[in-house]
Write a protein that holds these residues in place. Structure first.
Motif, PDB file in Angstrom:
ATOM      1  N   THR A 176       0.934  11.616 -10.064  1.00  0.00           N
ATOM      2  CA  THR A 176       1.946  11.133  -8.618  1.00  0.00           C
ATOM      3  C   THR A 176       1.627  12.005  -7.484  1.00  0.00           C
ATOM      4  O   THR A 176       2.356  11.742  -6.600  1.00  0.00           O
ATOM      5  N   THR A 214       0.750  -1.342  -0.133  1.00  0.00           N
ATOM      6  CA  THR A 214      -0.079   0.093  -0.039  1.00  0.00           C
ATOM      7  C   THR A 214       0.864   1.197  -0.007  1.00  0.00           C
ATOM      8  O   THR A 214       1.993   1.180   0.591  1.00  0.00           O
ATOM      9  N   ILE A 215       0.377   2.291  -0.478  1.00  0.00           N
ATOM     10  CA  ILE A 215       1.083   3.809  -0.637  1.00  0.00           C
ATOM     11  C   ILE A 215       1.098   4.230   0.739  1.00  0.00           C
ATOM     12  O   ILE A 215       2.077   5.055   1.096  1.00  0.00           O
ATOM     13  N   PRO A 231       7.104   2.594  -6.040  1.00  0.00           N
ATOM     14  CA  PRO A 231       6.249   3.552  -6.932  1.00  0.00           C
ATOM     15  C   PRO A 231       6.196   3.227  -8.208  1.00  0.00           C
ATOM     16  O   PRO A 231       5.423   3.828  -9.182  1.00  0.00           O
ATOM     17  N   ALA A 244      -1.593   9.939  -3.597  1.00  0.00           N
ATOM     18  CA  ALA A 244      -1.290   9.595  -2.086  1.00  0.00           C
ATOM     19  C   ALA A 244      -2.278  10.523  -1.190  1.00  0.00           C
ATOM     20  O   ALA A 244      -3.014  10.136  -0.287  1.00  0.00           O
ATOM     21  N   TYR A 279       6.542   0.477  -0.212  1.00  0.00           N
ATOM     22  CA  TYR A 279       5.765   0.646  -1.247  1.00  0.00           C
ATOM     23  C   TYR A 279       6.916   0.885  -2.568  1.00  0.00           C
ATOM     24  O   TYR A 279       7.970   1.365  -2.238  1.00  0.00           O
ATOM     25  N   TYR A 316      -5.826   9.670  -1.728  1.00  0.00           N
ATOM     26  CA  TYR A 316      -6.256   8.378  -1.056  1.00  0.00           C
ATOM     27  C   TYR A 316      -6.371   8.546   0.404  1.00  0.00           C
ATOM     28  O   TYR A 316      -7.313   7.908   1.095  1.00  0.00           O
ATOM     29  N   GLN A 369       5.320   3.590   3.147  1.00  0.00           N
ATOM     30  CA  GLN A 369       6.132   4.295   2.302  1.00  0.00           C
ATOM     31  C   GLN A 369       7.557   3.292   2.253  1.00  0.00           C
ATOM     32  O   GLN A 369       8.148   3.302   1.399  1.00  0.00           O
TER      33      GLN A 369
END
Length: 157
Positions: free
Chosen positions: A107, A21-22, A30, A110, A28, A113, A25
């Motif tokens: 980009t 999941t974003i 990208p 996040a 994650y 979300y 971090q």
């Protein structure tokens, strides 16, 4: 502004990847989701899948921040459609989705979300239901443009 979308039963046919999941971090990647989309567009060029009016990203969340989720990049088709060679699919049950818009370059998704899951869902008074979470894209728009728009779809009861 959020709204409620009703998605009919179908399946997303496309390319599958696994990604953290974003919100994690540390783990994650990208590049994972953009790479899945690049593969989908390369494989679907000249097919009906590649000519869809909308494209869908479907996430099947993991129940742990330490396990990756499944992500499918593709097109929504009828539930009885055949899956062409080289593609995978995930079933999308009929149901309601809280549609939270993301505006701006992809980009910067996040923050959208976070708004969808931490603010809009609570403000809606709805509860999440078990179903793939969706991203709905208009292929005519440039995902890097400041005025880009897409939808984050949270499955709700």
């Amino acid at each position: 502004m959020t709204e409620i979308l009703n998605i009919k039963h179908g399946k997303i046919v496309g390319v599958h990847t696994s990604v953290f999941t974003i919100f994690n971090q540390e783990k994650y990647d990208p590049k994972a989701i953009p790479t899945a989309w690049q593969e989908f567009f390369a494989k679907s060029a000249g097919t009906d899948l590649g000519k869809a009016d909308s494209f869908y990203g479907a996430s099947i969340p993991s129940m742990s921040m330490d396990a990756p989720m499944d992500y499918f990049a593709g097109a929504l088709v009828d539930s009885d459609a055949e899956v062409p060679a080289g593609f995978e699919s995930v079933e999308i049950p009929e149901g309601a989705y809280l549609a939270v818009p993301h505006v701006g370059p992809i980009t910067n998704i996040a923050a959208s979300y976070q708004k969808a899951y931490m603010e809009a869902l609570e403000a809606s008074g709805k509860e999440m239901r078990p179903a793939p979470h969706l991203e709905i894209y208009n292929p005519a728009l440039n995902p890097m443009a400041d005025d880009y728009q897409m939808i984050i779809g949270v499955p709700i009861n």
